[in-house]
Design a protein around this motif. Structure first.
Motif, PDB file in Angstrom:
ATOM      1  N   SER A  90     -21.004  18.910   4.883  1.00 25.96           N
ATOM      2  CA  SER A  90     -21.228  19.454   3.535  1.00 25.96           C
ATOM      3  C   SER A  90     -22.402  20.419   3.528  1.00 25.96           C
ATOM      4  CB  SER A  90     -21.502  18.307   2.553  1.00 25.96           C
ATOM      5  OG  SER A  90     -20.435  17.394   2.544  1.00 25.96           O
ATOM      6  N   PHE A  91     -23.455  20.062   4.268  1.00 26.69           N
ATOM      7  CA  PHE A  91     -24.622  20.942   4.340  1.00 26.69           C
ATOM      8  C   PHE A  91     -24.262  22.280   4.992  1.00 26.69           C
ATOM      9  CE2 PHE A  91     -28.235  22.614   6.753  1.00 26.69           C
ATOM     10  CZ  PHE A  91     -29.220  22.689   5.773  1.00 26.69           C
ATOM     11  N   HIS A  92     -23.566  22.220   6.116  1.00 30.10           N
ATOM     12  CA  HIS A  92     -23.231  23.415   6.878  1.00 30.10           C
ATOM     13  C   HIS A  92     -22.278  24.307   6.071  1.00 30.10           C
ATOM     14  CE1 HIS A  92     -23.109  25.694  10.556  1.00 30.10           C
ATOM     15  NE2 HIS A  92     -21.844  25.443  10.813  1.00 30.10           N
ATOM     16  N   LEU A  93     -21.263  23.687   5.500  1.00 35.57           N
ATOM     17  CA  LEU A  93     -20.257  24.415   4.743  1.00 35.57           C
ATOM     18  C   LEU A  93     -20.845  24.985   3.450  1.00 35.57           C
ATOM     19  CD1 LEU A  93     -17.275  25.035   5.106  1.00 35.57           C
ATOM     20  CD2 LEU A  93     -16.736  22.764   4.188  1.00 35.57           C
ATOM     21  N   GLY A  94     -21.638  24.198   2.763  1.00 31.59           N
ATOM     22  CA  GLY A  94     -22.244  24.670   1.514  1.00 31.59           C
ATOM     23  C   GLY A  94     -23.152  25.859   1.749  1.00 31.59           C
ATOM     24  N   ASN A  95     -23.897  25.829   2.839  1.00 25.37           N
ATOM     25  CA  ASN A  95     -24.763  26.965   3.164  1.00 25.37           C
ATOM     26  C   ASN A  95     -23.950  28.204   3.500  1.00 25.37           C
ATOM     27  OD1 ASN A  95     -27.698  26.429   3.072  1.00 25.37           O
ATOM     28  ND2 ASN A  95     -27.115  24.681   4.334  1.00 25.37           N
ATOM     29  N   LYS A  96     -22.840  28.018   4.181  1.00 22.39           N
ATOM     30  CA  LYS A  96     -22.029  29.186   4.552  1.00 22.39           C
ATOM     31  C   LYS A  96     -21.326  29.778   3.336  1.00 22.39           C
ATOM     32  CE  LYS A  96     -21.361  28.468   9.470  1.00 22.39           C
ATOM     33  NZ  LYS A  96     -22.096  29.652   9.915  1.00 22.39           N
ATOM     34  N   LEU A  97     -20.894  28.946   2.415  1.00 22.80           N
ATOM     35  CA  LEU A  97     -20.130  29.443   1.260  1.00 22.80           C
ATOM     36  C   LEU A  97     -21.033  29.909   0.113  1.00 22.80           C
ATOM     37  CD1 LEU A  97     -17.205  26.850   1.127  1.00 22.80           C
ATOM     38  CD2 LEU A  97     -17.255  29.093   2.239  1.00 22.80           C
ATOM     39  N   ALA A  98     -22.314  29.628   0.204  1.00 24.82           N
ATOM     40  CA  ALA A  98     -23.227  30.009  -0.874  1.00 24.82           C
ATOM     41  C   ALA A  98     -23.366  31.526  -0.979  1.00 24.82           C
ATOM     42  CB  ALA A  98     -24.598  29.381  -0.640  1.00 24.82           C
ATOM     43  N   SER A  99     -23.768  31.969  -2.148  1.00 29.09           N
ATOM     44  CA  SER A  99     -24.031  33.393  -2.366  1.00 29.09           C
ATOM     45  C   SER A  99     -25.193  33.515  -3.341  1.00 29.09           C
ATOM     46  CB  SER A  99     -22.784  34.076  -2.933  1.00 29.09           C
ATOM     47  OG  SER A  99     -22.569  33.655  -4.264  1.00 29.09           O
ATOM     48  N   VAL A 100     -25.547  34.734  -3.661  1.00 31.23           N
ATOM     49  CA  VAL A 100     -26.640  34.949  -4.600  1.00 31.23           C
ATOM     50  C   VAL A 100     -26.370  34.237  -5.925  1.00 31.23           C
ATOM     51  CG1 VAL A 100     -27.851  36.723  -5.958  1.00 31.23           C
ATOM     52  CG2 VAL A 100     -27.233  37.169  -3.578  1.00 31.23           C
ATOM     53  N   THR A 101     -25.095  34.236  -6.324  1.00 36.14           N
ATOM     54  CA  THR A 101     -24.773  33.675  -7.639  1.00 36.14           C
ATOM     55  C   THR A 101     -24.135  32.281  -7.557  1.00 36.14           C
ATOM     56  OG1 THR A 101     -22.775  35.029  -7.511  1.00 36.14           O
ATOM     57  CG2 THR A 101     -24.559  35.840  -8.888  1.00 36.14           C
ATOM     58  N   PHE A 102     -23.910  31.787  -6.345  1.00 35.87           N
ATOM     59  CA  PHE A 102     -23.257  30.485  -6.144  1.00 35.87           C
ATOM     60  C   PHE A 102     -24.184  29.683  -5.230  1.00 35.87           C
ATOM     61  CE2 PHE A 102     -18.430  29.299  -6.058  1.00 35.87           C
ATOM     62  CZ  PHE A 102     -18.708  28.107  -6.661  1.00 35.87           C
ATOM     63  N   LEU A 103     -25.022  28.862  -5.811  1.00 32.87           N
ATOM     64  CA  LEU A 103     -26.145  28.287  -5.063  1.00 32.87           C
ATOM     65  C   LEU A 103     -25.734  27.261  -4.011  1.00 32.87           C
ATOM     66  CD1 LEU A 103     -28.728  27.875  -7.945  1.00 32.87           C
ATOM     67  CD2 LEU A 103     -28.333  29.807  -6.402  1.00 32.87           C
ATOM     68  N   SER A 104     -26.428  27.276  -2.882  1.00 34.41           N
ATOM     69  CA  SER A 104     -26.087  26.374  -1.789  1.00 34.41           C
ATOM     70  C   SER A 104     -26.323  24.914  -2.175  1.00 34.41           C
ATOM     71  CB  SER A 104     -26.875  26.729  -0.532  1.00 34.41           C
ATOM     72  OG  SER A 104     -28.237  26.517  -0.721  1.00 34.41           O
ATOM     73  N   THR A 105     -27.386  24.637  -2.878  1.00 37.27           N
ATOM     74  CA  THR A 105     -27.660  23.226  -3.239  1.00 37.27           C
ATOM     75  C   THR A 105     -26.500  22.654  -4.055  1.00 37.27           C
ATOM     76  OG1 THR A 105     -28.910  24.085  -5.111  1.00 37.27           O
ATOM     77  CG2 THR A 105     -30.176  23.353  -3.213  1.00 37.27           C
ATOM     78  N   GLN A 106     -26.026  23.459  -4.987  1.00 37.43           N
ATOM     79  CA  GLN A 106     -24.915  23.014  -5.823  1.00 37.43           C
ATOM     80  C   GLN A 106     -23.653  22.809  -4.989  1.00 37.43           C
ATOM     81  OE1 GLN A 106     -23.842  26.041  -8.611  1.00 37.43           O
ATOM     82  NE2 GLN A 106     -22.567  24.696  -9.862  1.00 37.43           N
ATOM     83  N   LEU A 107     -23.387  23.736  -4.081  1.00 42.06           N
ATOM     84  CA  LEU A 107     -22.180  23.640  -3.257  1.00 42.06           C
ATOM     85  C   LEU A 107     -22.255  22.457  -2.290  1.00 42.06           C
ATOM     86  CD1 LEU A 107     -21.336  27.348  -2.467  1.00 42.06           C
ATOM     87  CD2 LEU A 107     -19.723  25.635  -3.288  1.00 42.06           C
ATOM     88  N   VAL A 108     -23.413  22.254  -1.680  1.00 37.50           N
ATOM     89  CA  VAL A 108     -23.551  21.140  -0.743  1.00 37.50           C
ATOM     90  C   VAL A 108     -23.250  19.824  -1.459  1.00 37.50           C
ATOM     91  CG1 VAL A 108     -25.213  19.830   0.652  1.00 37.50           C
ATOM     92  CG2 VAL A 108     -25.176  22.338   0.776  1.00 37.50           C
ATOM     93  N   THR A 109     -23.808  19.659  -2.645  1.00 39.69           N
ATOM     94  CA  THR A 109     -23.583  18.436  -3.404  1.00 39.69           C
ATOM     95  C   THR A 109     -22.121  18.297  -3.808  1.00 39.69           C
ATOM     96  OG1 THR A 109     -25.830  18.555  -4.245  1.00 39.69           O
ATOM     97  CG2 THR A 109     -24.284  17.166  -5.479  1.00 39.69           C
ATOM     98  N   LEU A 110     -21.537  19.369  -4.304  1.00 44.52           N
ATOM     99  CA  LEU A 110     -20.135  19.334  -4.724  1.00 44.52           C
ATOM    100  C   LEU A 110     -19.216  18.957  -3.563  1.00 44.52           C
ATOM    101  CD1 LEU A 110     -17.854  20.072  -6.810  1.00 44.52           C
ATOM    102  CD2 LEU A 110     -17.911  22.364  -5.796  1.00 44.52           C
ATOM    103  N   ILE A 111     -19.427  19.586  -2.412  1.00 43.33           N
ATOM    104  CA  ILE A 111     -18.576  19.319  -1.252  1.00 43.33           C
ATOM    105  C   ILE A 111     -18.735  17.866  -0.813  1.00 43.33           C
ATOM    106  CG2 ILE A 111     -18.222  19.879   1.190  1.00 43.33           C
ATOM    107  CD1 ILE A 111     -19.077  22.796   0.433  1.00 43.33           C
ATOM    108  N   ASN A 112     -19.977  17.409  -0.738  1.00 39.26           N
ATOM    109  CA  ASN A 112     -20.205  16.043  -0.273  1.00 39.26           C
ATOM    110  C   ASN A 112     -19.609  15.024  -1.232  1.00 39.26           C
ATOM    111  OD1 ASN A 112     -21.503  14.249   1.717  1.00 39.26           O
ATOM    112  ND2 ASN A 112     -22.686  13.598  -0.066  1.00 39.26           N
ATOM    113  N   GLU A 113     -19.804  15.223  -2.519  1.00 42.50           N
ATOM    114  CA  GLU A 113     -19.258  14.271  -3.490  1.00 42.50           C
ATOM    115  C   GLU A 113     -17.736  14.245  -3.447  1.00 42.50           C
ATOM    116  OE1 GLU A 113     -22.874  14.408  -6.806  1.00 42.50           O
ATOM    117  OE2 GLU A 113     -20.921  15.286  -7.289  1.00 42.50           O
ATOM    118  N   THR A 114     -17.128  15.414  -3.305  1.00 43.56           N
ATOM    119  CA  THR A 114     -15.660  15.485  -3.269  1.00 43.56           C
ATOM    120  C   THR A 114     -15.113  14.779  -2.036  1.00 43.56           C
ATOM    121  OG1 THR A 114     -15.814  17.593  -4.428  1.00 43.56           O
ATOM    122  CG2 THR A 114     -13.694  17.057  -3.418  1.00 43.56           C
ATOM    123  N   ILE A 115     -15.751  15.017  -0.901  1.00 39.41           N
ATOM    124  CA  ILE A 115     -15.309  14.352   0.328  1.00 39.41           C
ATOM    125  C   ILE A 115     -15.470  12.830   0.207  1.00 39.41           C
ATOM    126  CG2 ILE A 115     -15.896  14.008   2.755  1.00 39.41           C
ATOM    127  CD1 ILE A 115     -16.576  16.982   2.952  1.00 39.41           C
TER     128      ILE A 115
END
Lengths: 263, 263, 263
Positions: free
Chosen positions: C55-80
């Motif tokens: 989740s950490f690796h994927l969230g960091n890769k998918l993050a962008s200026v407007t799509f924050l990595s912290t939010q993505l890491v949490t979302l991915i981990n919770e979904t998994i």
């Protein structure tokens, strides 16, 4: 000769139904999906016009450590605002994507998520820069678009309106290529040259043509209005209007030009 | 067997005509296009050598949140400076792009904007790291190159000099592939394997070969010197020198090996 | 009908041999290659579980200026973590990559460096979001995966376990496509539709199928269990189980269905 309309377009009215609808979509999506609210606010809802929203989104995507987003956002917005034709084309492209792609569920989905749409709008900016003598800046944008969206369109290429680049990964469009209006181009499509010589060396695609995934069209040939090019085809000769070409090498399988095998 | 020159190259002279020309181009572009001035300064003009400019540009492009640019810039520069062969290859590649691609308008355009050129130089660095026992670092670079430039070259693959990767999106080169000197490879080209077994399983491409867009060449076969592979071809058998192969499956259509249909 | 196992999987045990092995690999790599130590620490060794590292690796890769990595890491981990099936699939995919791809040297190499693997896991997250009514978020993830990994999988597509997406650049999988278990898909493969109409319009791929580089499979057709699709093929009709299809248009060349030419 390829019928790209160059007649002057009427001034765009203050009432902008696509932009109005897009904002309504984003307000609804923000309510249903709080995880997207700040993203939708910063990319769409915070902006006064479709042009500003597009410029912000595109500038941020094309920015790099050495190519600042603030500078790109301003450049894109100014270029679009100078060219009424582009402002109309943006809306015709959005409508084409929404109408032709069953996977496109809303206008905002197209603006935010479709890299083919974003690459095309970046090309429109690069093409205007190229046409006004700013070649080095146009080439820098082409390069960033190729890196960020995997779509490599030479800024000199002329592209009409109402265009769908579906999926878009790997699309290559050469310097002297021309694409008419209402053309649909799937991913991995090449409009390329056949050698290292300069001059006119790329295809001319008529209005309403559909080019399937992975088709490779090479040389200064003409694909007539309403023609269809099958997935994976390799096309090295003219395709008559309203005719279907398939295979490697492509042969004509339907429409007016059917009898003649291409060779 | 594939003739990659391994003879020692003469030491590179202090006078570096490509670098001199590149700096002149950037000074001229900066004057004509102030919007690019700070970008051109930081990527080219601020550096003392071509190697440093390339390392800076490439390191910044390959960097990520977890793979720092400062570290990458230093690693790339040190690796290049240890290997005189790479330093010559960089210049021969730039000259090949400039000469063979009509869309390449200047040396700096190649260095700054051509992802195929940048991916190739990153591969040269990864190949040296791989060859000196630093496999995990080489594989990390391969991965970043695939993400950033959409070119996936195994670090063990051996590639000669004077190479043009044109457009470059989707190029895949397998672990045991070999590419000779002065080879031109269009986008979507695969030099792949035919199964899951290890060992020697990828093509050997001779000097001066031209591989068209979307060609797929599979297995430990040999494409002879000066051969041409048509766009969209699927090649599963040897191609004799100075012969053209086209189609899916590929057949020979010209040159010395013409009579024999491939099968 | 396509046999994606939906039987409940047993709870995952605390002892996680793949995660244990992956950490050992990273400790060894960190010692041999200090340049990677901080990268390997932050991406793998700092995390308590395989799910958190991914989740950490994927969230960091998918993050962008407007799509924050912290939010993505949490979302991915919770979904998994909500979906035991995904947690098993992650491990079966890693094992498939390690087993089937001779270029995959370790479990950590797969997790860190294989964009096909990362794109697939992001799809598993997007598919769950889509299936639980969070369509706009799912589509935003699809879009980022297409931008970052060049793999465009509609979040509604159903994909089994033990999947290898090798090289992965340019893969496109449509909305109503289904992929069974233990399927291998090379780069530039399209599972696409044949027109602009909605509804069921994409291929169904059986268990154990191998799809070669650049193959284009179009329409709501069925590729039977254990079939092989040759590189560069264009497949528009059903392929029987344990049969090989090659060419453009594809014809059957081996297996039970051999006699019938496809048309």
């Amino acid at each position: 000769e390829v019928p790209i309309s160059t007649s002057r377009v009427p001034p765009y009215h203050e009432d902008d139904p696509i932009w109005r609808e897009m904002r309504a979509e984003c307000r609804s999506d923000s309510e249903q999906e709080p995880a997207l609210a700040s993203y939708l606010y910063s990319t769409i809802l915070a902006h006064k016009t479709l042009e500003r929203a597009l410029s912000f989104h595109l500038g941020n995507k094309l920015a790099s450590v050495t190519f600042l987003s603030t500078q790109l956002v301003t450049l894109i917005n100014e270029t679009i605002m100078e060219d009424e034709w582009i402002r109309h084309a943006i809306r015709e492209d959005i409508m084409a994507v929404r109408k032709k792609d069953p996977a496109c569920v809303s206008y905002s989905h197209c603006l935010l998520n479709f890299k083919g749409f974003l690459a095309l709008q970046a090309h429109r900016v690069a093409h205007r820069l190229w046409s006004t003598g700013r070649e080095s800046l146009a080439l820098a944008i082409q390069s960033r678009v190729s890196e960020v969206f995997h779509v490599d369109i030479h800024p000199a290429a002329r592209i009409g309106r109402g265009i769908l680049f579906d999926h878009a990964t790997g699309v290559v469009v050469g310097e002297t290529a021309v694409i008419g209006n209402n053309v649909s181009v799937l991913h991995h499509v090449t409009l390329g040259g056949t050698g290292a010589v300069g001059g006119d060396r790329h295809p001319k695609i008529g209005d309403g043509v559909l080019i399937g995934a992975g088709a490779t069209i090479l040389g200064p040939i003409r694909v007539g209005e309403g023609a269809k090019i099958g997935a994976g085809s390799v096309v090295l000769n003219d395709v008559p209007p309203h005719t279907t070409a398939v295979g490697n090498p492509a042969r004509l399988v339907g429409g007016k030009g059917k009898p003649a095998e291409m060779k």
